[in-house]
Design a protein around this motif. Structure first.
Motif, PDB file in Angstrom:
ATOM      1  N   GLU A   1      27.822   9.196 -21.841  1.00  0.00           N
ATOM      2  CA  GLU A   1      29.231   9.258 -21.432  1.00  0.00           C
ATOM      3  C   GLU A   1      29.502  10.485 -20.570  1.00  0.00           C
ATOM      4  N   GLN A   2      28.492  11.321 -20.397  1.00  0.00           N
ATOM      5  CA  GLN A   2      28.610  12.520 -19.583  1.00  0.00           C
ATOM      6  C   GLN A   2      27.810  12.352 -18.293  1.00  0.00           C
ATOM      7  N   THR A   3      28.218  13.075 -17.255  1.00  0.00           N
ATOM      8  CA  THR A   3      27.461  13.054 -16.006  1.00  0.00           C
ATOM      9  C   THR A   3      26.077  13.645 -16.252  1.00  0.00           C
ATOM     10  N   PRO A   4      25.068  13.180 -15.508  1.00  0.00           N
ATOM     11  CA  PRO A   4      25.119  12.305 -14.342  1.00  0.00           C
ATOM     12  C   PRO A   4      25.039  10.803 -14.660  1.00  0.00           C
ATOM     13  N   PHE A   5      25.096  10.427 -15.943  1.00  0.00           N
ATOM     14  CA  PHE A   5      25.053   9.011 -16.301  1.00  0.00           C
ATOM     15  C   PHE A   5      26.336   8.316 -15.854  1.00  0.00           C
ATOM     16  N   LYS A   6      26.226   7.017 -15.605  1.00  0.00           N
ATOM     17  CA  LYS A   6      27.390   6.195 -15.261  1.00  0.00           C
ATOM     18  C   LYS A   6      27.385   4.952 -16.141  1.00  0.00           C
ATOM     19  N   MET A   7      28.552   4.648 -16.705  1.00  0.00           N
ATOM     20  CA  MET A   7      28.686   3.482 -17.579  1.00  0.00           C
ATOM     21  C   MET A   7      29.596   2.463 -16.919  1.00  0.00           C
ATOM     22  N   TYR A   8      29.232   1.191 -17.081  1.00  0.00           N
ATOM     23  CA  TYR A   8      29.981   0.095 -16.480  1.00  0.00           C
ATOM     24  C   TYR A   8      30.225  -1.000 -17.518  1.00  0.00           C
ATOM     25  N   GLY A   9      31.332  -1.715 -17.366  1.00  0.00           N
ATOM     26  CA  GLY A   9      31.585  -2.906 -18.174  1.00  0.00           C
ATOM     27  C   GLY A   9      32.220  -2.653 -19.522  1.00  0.00           C
TER      28      GLY A   9
ATOM     29  N   ILE B   1      24.385   1.140 -18.600  1.00  0.00           N
ATOM     30  CA  ILE B   1      24.230   2.578 -18.394  1.00  0.00           C
ATOM     31  C   ILE B   1      23.237   2.761 -17.250  1.00  0.00           C
ATOM     32  N   ARG B   2      23.634   3.509 -16.216  1.00  0.00           N
ATOM     33  CA  ARG B   2      22.794   3.676 -15.031  1.00  0.00           C
ATOM     34  C   ARG B   2      22.539   5.166 -14.766  1.00  0.00           C
ATOM     35  N   PHE B   3      21.319   5.463 -14.334  1.00  0.00           N
ATOM     36  CA  PHE B   3      20.932   6.827 -13.996  1.00  0.00           C
ATOM     37  C   PHE B   3      19.595   6.772 -13.255  1.00  0.00           C
ATOM     38  N   VAL B   4      19.155   7.918 -12.758  1.00  0.00           N
ATOM     39  CA  VAL B   4      17.862   8.038 -12.072  1.00  0.00           C
ATOM     40  C   VAL B   4      17.009   9.037 -12.832  1.00  0.00           C
ATOM     41  N   THR B   5      15.758   8.688 -13.064  1.00  0.00           N
ATOM     42  CA  THR B   5      14.832   9.589 -13.752  1.00  0.00           C
ATOM     43  C   THR B   5      13.404   9.272 -13.345  1.00  0.00           C
ATOM     44  N   ASP B   6      12.518  10.236 -13.587  1.00  0.00           N
ATOM     45  CA  ASP B   6      11.085   9.977 -13.410  1.00  0.00           C
ATOM     46  C   ASP B   6      10.380   9.974 -14.767  1.00  0.00           C
ATOM     47  N   SER B   7      11.141   9.972 -15.853  1.00  0.00           N
ATOM     48  CA  SER B   7      10.556   9.958 -17.182  1.00  0.00           C
ATOM     49  C   SER B   7       9.749   8.680 -17.384  1.00  0.00           C
ATOM     50  N   GLN B   8       8.538   8.813 -17.915  1.00  0.00           N
ATOM     51  CA  GLN B   8       7.696   7.634 -18.112  1.00  0.00           C
ATOM     52  C   GLN B   8       8.021   6.902 -19.409  1.00  0.00           C
ATOM     53  N   SER B   9       8.826   7.528 -20.254  1.00  0.00           N
ATOM     54  CA  SER B   9       9.320   6.866 -21.459  1.00  0.00           C
ATOM     55  C   SER B   9      10.810   7.156 -21.586  1.00  0.00           C
ATOM     56  N   VAL B  10      11.543   6.192 -22.093  1.00  0.00           N
ATOM     57  CA  VAL B  10      12.978   6.351 -22.345  1.00  0.00           C
ATOM     58  C   VAL B  10      13.236   5.954 -23.794  1.00  0.00           C
ATOM     59  N   ALA B  11      13.877   6.844 -24.531  1.00  0.00           N
ATOM     60  CA  ALA B  11      14.180   6.592 -25.941  1.00  0.00           C
ATOM     61  C   ALA B  11      15.670   6.349 -26.120  1.00  0.00           C
TER      62      ALA B  11
ATOM     63  N   LEU C   1      16.603  14.084 -13.903  1.00  0.00           N
ATOM     64  CA  LEU C   1      17.781  13.293 -14.290  1.00  0.00           C
ATOM     65  C   LEU C   1      18.825  13.453 -13.206  1.00  0.00           C
ATOM     66  N   GLU C   2      19.159  12.340 -12.547  1.00  0.00           N
ATOM     67  CA  GLU C   2      20.124  12.362 -11.439  1.00  0.00           C
ATOM     68  C   GLU C   2      21.066  11.172 -11.544  1.00  0.00           C
ATOM     69  N   GLU C   3      22.141  11.235 -10.757  1.00  0.00           N
ATOM     70  CA  GLU C   3      23.085  10.122 -10.691  1.00  0.00           C
ATOM     71  C   GLU C   3      22.467   8.921  -9.984  1.00  0.00           C
ATOM     72  N   ALA C   4      22.771   7.735 -10.466  1.00  0.00           N
ATOM     73  CA  ALA C   4      22.421   6.513  -9.737  1.00  0.00           C
ATOM     74  C   ALA C   4      23.475   6.248  -8.672  1.00  0.00           C
ATOM     75  N   GLU C   5      23.101   5.476  -7.686  1.00  0.00           N
ATOM     76  CA  GLU C   5      24.044   5.070  -6.653  1.00  0.00           C
ATOM     77  C   GLU C   5      25.216   4.328  -7.289  1.00  0.00           C
ATOM     78  N   ASP C   6      26.426   4.608  -6.837  1.00  0.00           N
ATOM     79  CA  ASP C   6      27.603   3.918  -7.357  1.00  0.00           C
ATOM     80  C   ASP C   6      27.519   2.420  -7.099  1.00  0.00           C
ATOM     81  N   LEU C   7      27.978   1.627  -8.055  1.00  0.00           N
ATOM     82  CA  LEU C   7      28.134   0.197  -7.821  1.00  0.00           C
ATOM     83  C   LEU C   7      29.420  -0.029  -7.038  1.00  0.00           C
ATOM     84  N   ILE C   8      29.370  -1.015  -6.165  1.00  0.00           N
ATOM     85  CA  ILE C   8      30.532  -1.310  -5.321  1.00  0.00           C
ATOM     86  C   ILE C   8      31.663  -1.850  -6.183  1.00  0.00           C
TER      87      ILE C   8
END
Length: 354
Positions: free
Chosen positions: A31-39, A74-84, A169-176
């Protein structure tokens, strides 16, 4: 009784992550930046799809189902090889005809070239109490856009996302915006996809950069005046209108369907509206009457000069040659059924949002 998980380690699902595994991750609040939640959005102590003050005016069923996180992402950008994932959510006994991972699970898609590819499911253990923990491993350490789809039929109170320590950990591109809005029955909500990313809206929007909102209310989409008033006041790019399954009778459908369309059209004079009927090939007499009622709404709208209203006959959604594999219970689609629904809708929808 034999527990198959004792015989096949690939079927073991744990409630928690091992301590040594968890220590490799840094956990974040999406719920905090740089994550983005939709729907979905937070209301009090949980995520919801529509405000309680609206849902309470519609029906008890809609008020309960608004808490289901269908369409939440939930959208974001990462290079992490695992996500928990650490999830706090309501206990859920599941349903006999519906994969538990679709009811309660999350799944993860990541960018691969120009596409979003499935990389794994955060599988919820049977009989969990209050939540669970899970991890998805990706094939390589490279920067990707990640989209995590939320459960179709469960309430989520809180979720934390774990990335391997030191990861980008970075922001994902905004959805239109504005989003496409889908209103309908349990099928619209996602029953009975095996995982959240297999409901037809997720399939349609996977590689689009356009947002969507899932207003499927299982057994409780009845075109009520208050529901249609709420929808009419949403900012949206396309409206997909599909609730013939849930109308208590043909007469009820006749009394509400065109009326609901008109309320939305008054608020959005030029917006595309897609009317759709249930994805079923062999129809009973009652189902034929419902199909005809929706078609009548469409034809009346066209006769009145509406040039941006469209009709999809549900019998066209799933080809006859795969029909026998496309429904779980002669009603709710399998993943195959949802795939073909998306394939049929795509050429029309993409005219407006791509």
């Amino acid at each position: 009784m034999i527990n198959v998980a004792d015989l096949d380690k690939n079927l073991v699902v744990s409630h928690t992550l091992d301590k040594e595994v968890k220590e490799r991750f840094e956990f974040f609040d999406p719920e905090q930046t740089p994550f983005k939640m939709y729907g979905v959005f937070r209301e009090n102590e949980k995520f919801v799809r529509i405000p309680t003050k609206v849902a309470e005016t519609v029906s008890d069923g809609v008020n309960a189902l608004k808490d289901h996180a269908a369409g939440g992402r939930i959208r974001f950008v990462t290079d992490s090889q695992s996500v928990a994932l650490i999830v706090k959510c309501y206990d859920n006994d599941g349903m006999a005809h519906f994969a538990y991972a679709g009811v309660c699970g999350f799944d993860l898609y990541g960018s691969q070239g120009d596409d979003m590819r499935y990389f794994g499911t955060f599988v919820s253990p049977i009989g969990f109490k209050g939540g669970y923990e899970s991890v998805v491993n990706l094939p390589s350490k490279e920067k990707r856009t990640i989209c995590i789809n939320m459960p179709l039929y469960n309430c989520v109170e809180k979720v934390y996302i774990g990335l391997m320590k030191g990861s980008v950990l970075e922001e994902a591109e905004d959805l239109i915006q504005p989003p496409v809005v889908y209103y309908g029955s349990s099928i619209t909500q996602g029953g009975c996809a095996s995982k959240p990313g297999d409901c037809y809206q997720a399939i349609l929007h996977r590689n689009l950069k356009t947002d969507y909102i899932n207003l499927g209310f299982s057994g409780n989409a009845k075109g009520e005046d208050t529901m249609m008033e709420y929808i009419a006041n949403l900012d949206m790019s396309v409206f997909v209108y599909d609730y013939d399954h849930n109308a208590p009778s043909v007469e009820h459908l006749k009394n509400t369907h065109y009326k609901g369309y008109k309320r939305v059209r008054e608020a959005h004079p030029d917006m595309p509206i897609i009317m759709m009927t249930r994805p079923k090939f062999y129809l009973t007499e009652d189902e034929l009457a419902r199909n005809a009622t929706v078609r009548e709404s469409f034809e009346k709208a066209v006769a009145e000069g509406d040039e941006n209203v469209y009709f999809i006959d549900g019998r066209e959604l799933v080809p006859e040659e795969v029909y026998h594999h496309a429904l779980v219970d002669n009603c709710h689609p399998t993943d195959l059924g949802f795939f073909y629904m998306a394939k049929r809708i795509a050429p029309l929808l993409y005219r407006f949002v791509k």
